[in-house]
Design a protein around this motif. Sequence first.
Motif, short mmCIF file in Angstrom:
data_model
loop_
_atom_site.label_atom_id
_atom_site.label_comp_id
_atom_site.label_asym_id
_atom_site.label_seq_id
_atom_site.Cartn_x
_atom_site.Cartn_y
_atom_site.Cartn_z
N MET A 1 1.17 -0.76 -10.26
CA MET A 1 1.21 -0.05 -9.28
C MET A 1 2.65 0.01 -8.79
SD MET A 1 -2.15 -1.67 -6.77
CE MET A 1 -1.01 -3.25 -6.82
N SER A 2 2.91 1.39 -8.73
CA SER A 2 4.53 1.63 -8.29
C SER A 2 4.49 2.64 -7.19
CB SER A 2 5.41 2.02 -9.51
OG SER A 2 4.78 3.34 -10.09
N SER A 3 5.62 2.71 -6.71
CA SER A 3 5.64 3.71 -5.61
C SER A 3 4.53 3.43 -4.37
CB SER A 3 5.76 5.12 -6.19
OG SER A 3 6.63 5.51 -6.95
N LEU A 4 4.45 2.27 -4.03
CA LEU A 4 3.36 2.02 -3.21
C LEU A 4 3.76 2.60 -1.91
CD1 LEU A 4 2.95 -1.59 -4.51
CD2 LEU A 4 1.06 0.25 -4.45
N VAL B 1 -3.54 -6.43 -1.28
CA VAL B 1 -2.48 -5.98 -1.37
C VAL B 1 -2.01 -5.13 0.08
CG1 VAL B 1 -1.16 -3.81 -2.32
CG2 VAL B 1 -2.70 -5.43 -3.77
N THR B 2 -0.74 -5.45 0.38
CA THR B 2 -0.50 -5.04 1.76
C THR B 2 0.80 -4.32 1.78
OG1 THR B 2 -1.39 -6.82 3.02
CG2 THR B 2 0.06 -5.54 4.24
N VAL B 3 0.97 -3.16 1.97
CA VAL B 3 2.21 -2.29 2.02
C VAL B 3 2.62 -2.00 3.17
CG1 VAL B 3 3.05 -0.34 0.73
CG2 VAL B 3 1.49 -1.32 -0.42
N SER B 4 3.96 -2.31 3.59
CA SER B 4 4.46 -2.02 4.91
C SER B 4 5.59 -0.85 4.70
CB SER B 4 5.20 -3.29 5.41
OG SER B 4 6.32 -3.78 4.50
N SER B 5 5.53 -0.35 5.86
CA SER B 5 6.47 0.98 6.07
C SER B 5 7.95 0.54 6.27
CB SER B 5 6.07 1.95 6.98
OG SER B 5 5.73 1.39 8.09
N PRO C 1 1.72 2.78 2.38
CA PRO C 1 1.11 2.17 3.15
C PRO C 1 -0.43 2.32 2.96
CG PRO C 1 2.99 2.72 4.49
CD PRO C 1 2.85 3.35 3.19
N GLU C 2 -0.68 3.51 2.54
CA GLU C 2 -2.27 3.87 2.49
C GLU C 2 -2.83 3.13 1.21
OE1 GLU C 2 -0.35 6.91 5.06
OE2 GLU C 2 0.20 6.00 3.07
N ASP C 3 -2.09 2.55 0.40
CA ASP C 3 -2.48 1.78 -0.56
C ASP C 3 -2.88 0.36 -0.43
OD1 ASP C 3 0.06 3.10 -2.71
OD2 ASP C 3 -2.07 3.80 -2.48
N THR C 4 -2.84 0.14 0.92
CA THR C 4 -3.18 -1.48 1.45
C THR C 4 -4.59 -1.38 1.52
OG1 THR C 4 -1.35 -1.44 2.89
CG2 THR C 4 -3.05 -2.89 3.81
N ALA C 5 -5.23 -2.56 0.77
CA ALA C 5 -6.44 -2.86 0.54
C ALA C 5 -7.04 -4.00 -0.22
CB ALA C 5 -7.14 -1.41 -0.17
N VAL D 1 4.18 -6.14 0.09
CA VAL D 1 5.36 -5.34 -0.38
C VAL D 1 5.86 -4.06 0.56
CG1 VAL D 1 4.18 -3.80 -1.78
CG2 VAL D 1 6.32 -4.30 -2.41
N GLN D 2 6.87 -3.83 0.45
CA GLN D 2 7.54 -2.76 1.23
C GLN D 2 7.11 -1.49 0.37
OE1 GLN D 2 11.51 -3.15 2.13
NE2 GLN D 2 11.00 -3.98 4.18
N ALA D 3 7.14 -0.31 1.16
CA ALA D 3 6.84 0.89 0.64
C ALA D 3 8.03 1.47 -0.32
CB ALA D 3 6.72 2.13 1.82
#
Length: 122
Positions: free
Chosen positions: A85-88, A118-122, A90-94, A12-14
């Motif tokens: 999880m909301s307002s993800l 979970v991968t969060v991209s900026s 990149p630091e939530d990537t794990a 998901v995107q940031a």
Amino acid sequence: QVQLVESGGGSVQAGGSLTLSCATSGITISSLSSRCMGWFRQAPGKQRELVAQINNDGRTTYADSVKGRFTTSKDNVKKTMYLQMSSLIPEDTATYLCAAGSYTGGCAFPYWGQGTQVTVSS
């Protein structure tokens, strides 16, 4: 035999949102209602971190890093725990893992799922 299976991870995107599920088996409904349940995460090269916890009395606690953004809940009838999880960021990537246990002066977690990425991209 207690088993935990996570699902709902993805990319998901940031700023985006995801909801993780943790389906349990081998735990009775009456037992689940009084168990400690938790969500942990582990990023590469970092220690496993407790993200959210549902105590045996139903109270929830959160890591400071996710307060106001993550919400955990459980459905004792469906025997499933959730992590919204909301307002993800990149630091939530794990890899996110759910855990179950009991309260003996504190929550202990002997049962673990395999995890969902979970991968969060900026």
